[in-house]
Design an enzyme around this catalytic site. Structure first.
Site, PDB file in Angstrom:
ATOM      1  CG  ASP A 197      -2.292   0.541   0.942  1.00 19.03           C
ATOM      2  OD1 ASP A 197      -2.391   1.778   0.847  1.00 19.03           O
ATOM      3  OD2 ASP A 197      -3.251  -0.239   0.821  1.00 19.03           O
TER       4      ASP A 197
ATOM      5  CG  HIS B  42      -5.192   3.798   1.070  1.00 20.86           C
ATOM      6  ND1 HIS B  42      -4.915   2.467   0.824  1.00 20.86           N
ATOM      7  CD2 HIS B  42      -6.445   4.006   0.599  1.00 20.86           C
ATOM      8  CE1 HIS B  42      -5.949   1.905   0.221  1.00 20.86           C
ATOM      9  NE2 HIS B  42      -6.900   2.818   0.073  1.00 20.86           N
TER      10      HIS B  42
ATOM     11  CB  SER C 165      -9.365   0.484   0.363  1.00 16.11           C
ATOM     12  OG  SER C 165      -8.736   0.783  -0.850  1.00 16.11           O
TER      13      SER C 165
END
Length: 396
Positions: free
Chosen positions: A65, A99, A264
């Protein structure tokens, strides 16, 4: 300071280009406060019963990520190592976008005072790998591409990761041969590869996304509070299972938490459950783990569908049957799926049996009184009609 993991929109044209979409949306404050309440995605689970069965001990989950910031107290000590950075930073524990830190928190954030949020597998270890989301020396964004994604996958395999979580999909649904080959190698190595299905499902049209559509990858759709497909979640025959992906609370860099929507955050929910299952069933292979998870999911139909696959994952049910599964799920009637052997708590927002009995008694009594009044009124009307017919009203 506010950051958002924004979708990359640049074609694969060089080392600073990106062809991946970080499948999420939201902004939040880094170094902010924790959310005190328990998020709905954890309220649907009896966490104590779940962790009595497994905690994810001795399981490593690679998070490919934007990096994972281990300065957050809930992630401190949760890293298997510093990992690696494939876009020019020092290691995998740098995360300027937030994220990857959110993804990791859903998997393995440890319990701390002052918040009802924690990871599903708090004893699992995170292998942080940054393939995108960096800055160059001038402070300009430096995004990843197929080359950095492929390198990250190979690194995860070389490090012996049990589970590989990829909460990204390629822009314009590209299918790079080098990415396909890297995924095949990871699956062949025995790792359980989990990927987000994507967030372009507003029109409910079936479309493939990558790497979620590759053979052997567990493609995860997002579900809402009603265990239905979230409106943005990409539909397609490649979808294997669904998990909560709306209003997902998780950790952010520098401390604190925030909420976000996206497949996600559905993918690491499944990764967390898989880590628990690997802890509880160490002799099962990756395909057996996912087959049992699919068999015990809360499914709307006996067969899988293109919206939620085999259904919405039921963590406790997946850990409640020790009989060894096959490597493919078996269709069952919907009412037979998701049998977690848990006695639900009484619903206090509705009426209790005693209240229902009192309500019915009142209805019966009211109906009886109404009949008395109707009968009495009818008798008076008949008597008056007879008097009128006889020539007038008089005393009794």
């Amino acid at each position: 300071m506010c950051f958002a993991a924004t979708p990359a929109a640049v074609a694969d044209s060089g080392p600073d280009a990106s062809e991946f979409d970080l499948s999420s949306s939201s902004e939040c404050e880094f170094g902010g406060k924790n959310i005190p309440s328990t998020p709905w995605s954890l309220q649907r689970i009896l966490m104590e019963q779940l962790h009595d069965k497994a905690t994810g001990d001795d399981v490593t989950v690679a998070v490919i990520d934007t990096g994972v910031d281990d300065d957050n107290k809930q992630l401190a000590g949760q890293m298997a190592s510093k990992g690696k950075d494939f876009v020019g930073g020092k290691d995998g524990t740098e995360d300027i976008e937030g994220h990857g830190t959110r993804v990791a928190g859903i998997i393995a954030a440890k319990e701390v005072p002052g918040t009802g949020f924690m990871g599903l597998a708090p004893k699992a270890k995170i292998l942080p790998i940054r393939y995108t989301g960096a800055q160059d020396k001038q402070g300009k964004p430096k995004q990843g591409n197929s080359d950095t994604m492929v390198a990250a996958i190979k690194y995860a395999v070389d490090q012996g990761a049990d589970i590989i979580n990829i909460s990204s999909d390629t822009e314009e649904r590209k299918d790079p041969p080098r990415l396909r080959a890297a995924i095949k190698n990871a699956v062949d190595s025995g790792a359980l590869v989990i990927a987000a299905s994507g967030n372009d499902g507003w029109d409910a049209t079936s479309k493939k996304t990558y790497p979620a559509s590759y053979d052997g990858v567990v493609a995860v759709a997002a579900s809402d509070r009603n265990d239905e497909r979230a409106s943005f979640s990409q539909a397609g025959d490649f979808v294997d299972i669904a998990a909560p992906g709306v209003g997902m609370v998780s950790t952010v860099p520098e401390g604190g938490q925030c909420t976000a929507d996206g497949t996600s955050f559905a993918a690491p929910y499944v990764a967390g459950v898989a880590a628990l299952m690997m802890d509880r069933y160490p002799d099962w292979n990756a395909q057996q783990i996912i087959a049992r998870m699919q068999e015990t999911a809360e499914r709307p139909t006996a067969e899988p569908n293109r919206y939620v696959g085999w259904g919405v994952v039921d963590p406790l049910a997946a850990l409640s049957d020790s009989t060894e599964p096959g490597e493919t799920p078996k269709p069952e009637a919907p009412q037979q799926a998701g049998a977690s052997q848990v006695t639900p708590m009484k619903v206090t927002m509705g009426e209790t049996p005693a209240e229902r009995d009192r309500r019915i008694s009142i209805y019966v009594l009211g109906a009886g009184l109404l009949l008395v009044f109707v009968a009495g009124g009818s008798g008076i009307a008949v008597r008056d009609w007879r008097r009128k017919k006889a020539g007038g009203f008089g005393s009794d």
